[in-house]
Write a protein that holds these residues in place. Structure first.
Motif, PDB file in Angstrom:
ATOM      1  N   ARG A 163      19.697 118.360 -50.769  1.00  0.00           N
ATOM      2  CA  ARG A 163      20.220 117.009 -50.541  1.00  0.00           C
ATOM      3  C   ARG A 163      21.677 116.890 -50.990  1.00  0.00           C
ATOM      4  NH1 ARG A 163      22.228 113.509 -48.891  1.00  0.00           N
ATOM      5  NH2 ARG A 163      21.656 111.323 -48.621  1.00  0.00           N
ATOM      6  N   GLN A 164      22.007 117.519 -52.130  1.00  0.00           N
ATOM      7  CA  GLN A 164      23.390 117.461 -52.626  1.00  0.00           C
ATOM      8  C   GLN A 164      24.344 118.157 -51.657  1.00  0.00           C
ATOM      9  OE1 GLN A 164      24.720 115.776 -55.348  1.00  0.00           O
ATOM     10  NE2 GLN A 164      22.693 114.880 -55.579  1.00  0.00           N
ATOM     11  N   GLN A 165      23.897 119.266 -51.071  1.00  0.00           N
ATOM     12  CA  GLN A 165      24.747 119.983 -50.111  1.00  0.00           C
ATOM     13  C   GLN A 165      25.038 119.117 -48.895  1.00  0.00           C
ATOM     14  OE1 GLN A 165      22.366 123.450 -49.456  1.00  0.00           O
ATOM     15  NE2 GLN A 165      23.021 124.424 -51.367  1.00  0.00           N
ATOM     16  N   ASN A 166      24.124 118.199 -48.615  1.00  0.00           N
ATOM     17  CA  ASN A 166      24.308 117.324 -47.464  1.00  0.00           C
ATOM     18  C   ASN A 166      24.874 115.957 -47.832  1.00  0.00           C
ATOM     19  OD1 ASN A 166      23.170 118.678 -44.884  1.00  0.00           O
ATOM     20  ND2 ASN A 166      21.796 119.272 -46.532  1.00  0.00           N
ATOM     21  N   GLY A 167      25.356 115.831 -49.040  1.00  0.00           N
ATOM     22  CA  GLY A 167      25.980 114.567 -49.465  1.00  0.00           C
ATOM     23  C   GLY A 167      27.473 114.627 -49.188  1.00  0.00           C
ATOM     24  N   LYS A 168      27.993 113.645 -48.448  1.00  0.00           N
ATOM     25  CA  LYS A 168      29.387 113.779 -48.007  1.00  0.00           C
ATOM     26  C   LYS A 168      30.400 113.319 -49.058  1.00  0.00           C
ATOM     27  CE  LYS A 168      29.627 109.415 -45.396  1.00  0.00           C
ATOM     28  NZ  LYS A 168      28.403 108.866 -46.001  1.00  0.00           N
ATOM     29  N   ASP A 169      30.004 112.431 -49.948  1.00  0.00           N
ATOM     30  CA  ASP A 169      30.955 111.971 -50.965  1.00  0.00           C
ATOM     31  C   ASP A 169      30.201 111.682 -52.259  1.00  0.00           C
ATOM     32  OD1 ASP A 169      29.627 109.600 -50.518  1.00  0.00           O
ATOM     33  OD2 ASP A 169      31.202 108.760 -49.245  1.00  0.00           O
ATOM     34  N   ILE A 170      30.942 111.275 -53.282  1.00  0.00           N
ATOM     35  CA  ILE A 170      30.336 111.070 -54.597  1.00  0.00           C
ATOM     36  C   ILE A 170      29.320 109.937 -54.547  1.00  0.00           C
ATOM     37  CG2 ILE A 170      32.287 109.661 -55.395  1.00  0.00           C
ATOM     38  CD1 ILE A 170      29.983 111.905 -57.561  1.00  0.00           C
ATOM     39  N   HIS A 171      29.580 108.926 -53.741  1.00  0.00           N
ATOM     40  CA  HIS A 171      28.640 107.812 -53.629  1.00  0.00           C
ATOM     41  C   HIS A 171      27.279 108.331 -53.172  1.00  0.00           C
ATOM     42  CE1 HIS A 171      26.557 104.493 -51.611  1.00  0.00           C
ATOM     43  NE2 HIS A 171      27.143 103.723 -52.515  1.00  0.00           N
ATOM     44  N   GLU A 172      27.297 109.125 -52.108  1.00  0.00           N
ATOM     45  CA  GLU A 172      26.048 109.622 -51.557  1.00  0.00           C
ATOM     46  C   GLU A 172      25.366 110.603 -52.517  1.00  0.00           C
ATOM     47  OE1 GLU A 172      26.494 110.722 -47.425  1.00  0.00           O
ATOM     48  OE2 GLU A 172      24.586 111.818 -47.486  1.00  0.00           O
TER      49      GLU A 172
END
Ligand code: GUN
Ligand code: ZN
Length: 442
Positions: free
Chosen positions: A398-407
């Motif tokens: 999931r972290q690898q697919n998070g585009k920014d710090i918010h996500e």
């Protein structure tokens, strides 16, 4: 102890208190590659690595945490340490739950040895969950807070606690007279308030277990010691509210019982506040009282849904509380995840900035400690948590697919638990490290 030290990593905090949740995105600070310098247990500076690296004398020890996110230590604004051993008790709502489980469990805390063992266990639980400060209920017994304060002092934690005051509607072994309650409370304040980082909180359990005489005593103590905190419960459960109306028919509502005896105020923290009337919101705001929002407890006991929107509209400070043992976890990430769902059920969009605010700087504000803890401002006490956002294969994906710090932060909050608490530091010193050997349960 307390020498100069430096930590490199990604830092996230909320830089100032706000009046409106929309202002939180602006107030949020994320430094992807940052350097914090800690001097004498306090924050000297937080800069980018590029800015700070040249000013870093080579003699200062540097800890490096690539791939971690470092946030201010979590603050738990409402928790009952003598309910640790009864967390997750089945099948009842507030009043029955108190009689069936809580009072029998709390009766054991007349024994100082038991209280001491549970104090250690409880504080270890806080630290292994990234919680560095808390506002804590003891039991009616002085021994319960003596042992807790001693254990927190040893750990150098910023902790506020109080002996429960109650003189009616509980088993005889848990009752005291108002005079006894005053005497013991006064002794504890003199002994522990402002000792190191500790603070004392006057702790009338709630209106139903308090006679008018007891509430008068609490009010007198609050006037005599204006610097101490006050913690209690307010408007948690419909049956509880009706009971308060029966017991105090001359008062205008539940909060008016406390307000009448002078118990509202800047250092007063009311847990739950689920079914407040408009005039009660106004009274909390006018007296600068604060609220502890305890989502896992409110869901577990079927008490109701806290209305964050109304708290912002009224201008009342809110910090999260685990409310263990009615709450079902000590972990702030899990608590915030449930807060998000409580908000969803009311069509309120809880941002990750707001969620972290209620667990850090906003919680500090609720405890009137925003000048001391809650973020990485220079001069503040260096309590912090080093979060591993990818502690499991699913979280890593999931972290690898998070585009920014918010996500990324949001996914961490929703999926997170104690596995994500990599390290906890009290005034810069390591107080918990994932994988360390743990004290066995008492
Ligand atoms: N109201 C009075 N005492 C308690 C308690 O111990 N827990 C909760 N959740 N509510 C209370
Ligand atoms: Zn509580």
């Amino acid at each position: 102890m307390h020498s100069i030290k430096a930590i490199r990593g990604s830092f996230f905090d909320i830089t100032h208190t706000v009046q409106h949740p929309d202002a939180l995105e602006q107030a949020a600070r994320f430094i992807e590659d940052g350097l914090i310098i800690i001097d004498g247990g306090k924050i000297r500076s937080l800069q980018t690595w590029e800015e700070g690296r040249n000013q870093l004398p080579p003699s200062i020890p540097l800890s490096n945490f690539p791939d971690k996110i470092i946030v201010p230590g979590f603050i738990d604004c409402h928790v009952h340490y003598p309910q640790t051993e009864m967390i997750g008790a089945w099948g009842s709502q507030l009043l029955e739950w108190l009689n069936q489980y809580t009072f029998p469990t709390e009766s054991q805390y007349h024994c100082a040895d038991h209280a001491a063992a549970m104090s250690d266990f409880f504080l270890d639980q806080l630290l292994r969950n990234g919680t560095t400060s808390a506002l804590v209920f003891g039991t009616v017994h002085a021994a319960s807070v003596e042992t807790l304060f001693a254990a927190a002092f040893q750990r150098n934690m910023r902790l506020i606690a109080g002996k429960v005051m109650m003189d009616q509607h509980a088993p005889p072994a848990l009752l005291e007279t108002p005079a006894q309650s005053e005497h013991v409370t006064r002794r504890l304040i003199e002994r522990w308030h402002n000792k190191g980082r500790l603070g004392y909180a006057l702790t009338p359990r709630f209106a139903p277990t308090s006679s008018p005489q007891l509430l008068s005593v609490v009010g007198e103590l609050k006037r005599e010691y204006p610097d101490v905190w006050l913690q209690t419960h307010l408007s948690e459960n419909p049956q509880e509210i009706s009971w308060v109306q029966e017991l105090y028919p001359e008062r205008e509502g539940y909060l008016d019982v406390y307000h009448h005896y002078g118990l509202t105020g800047h250092k007063s923290v009311f847990a739950h506040c689920l079914h407040l009337e408009d005039k009660e919101w106004q009274c909390l705001a006018a007296t600068r009282s604060a609220i502890a929002f305890c989502p896992t407890s409110n869901l577990f006991l079927g008490s109701g849904l806290f209305n964050l929107q109304k708290s912002w509209n009224a201008g009342v400070a809110v910090g999260i509380g685990s409310d263990v043992g009615a709450g079902t976890t000590f972990n702030a990430l899990e608590t915030l995840s449930e807060a998000y769902k409580v908000a969803q059920l009311q069509h309120y969009r809880l941002s990750v900035y707001e969620a972290f605010y209620h667990a850090t700087l906003g919680a500090a504000q609720a405890l009137a400690l925003e000048g001391v803890i809650g973020n990485f401002a220079a001069g503040k006490e260096a309590d912090m948590v080093i979060l591993d956002p990818a502690a499991t294969p699913l979280q890593r994906l999931r972290q690898q697919n998070g585009k920014d710090i918010h996500e990324r932060l949001f996914a961490l909050m929703i999926l997170g638990d104690d596995r994500n608490i990599y390290q906890t530091r009290i005034q810069g010193e390591i107080a918990w490290q994932l994988g360390q050997e743990e004290r066995p349960a008492p």
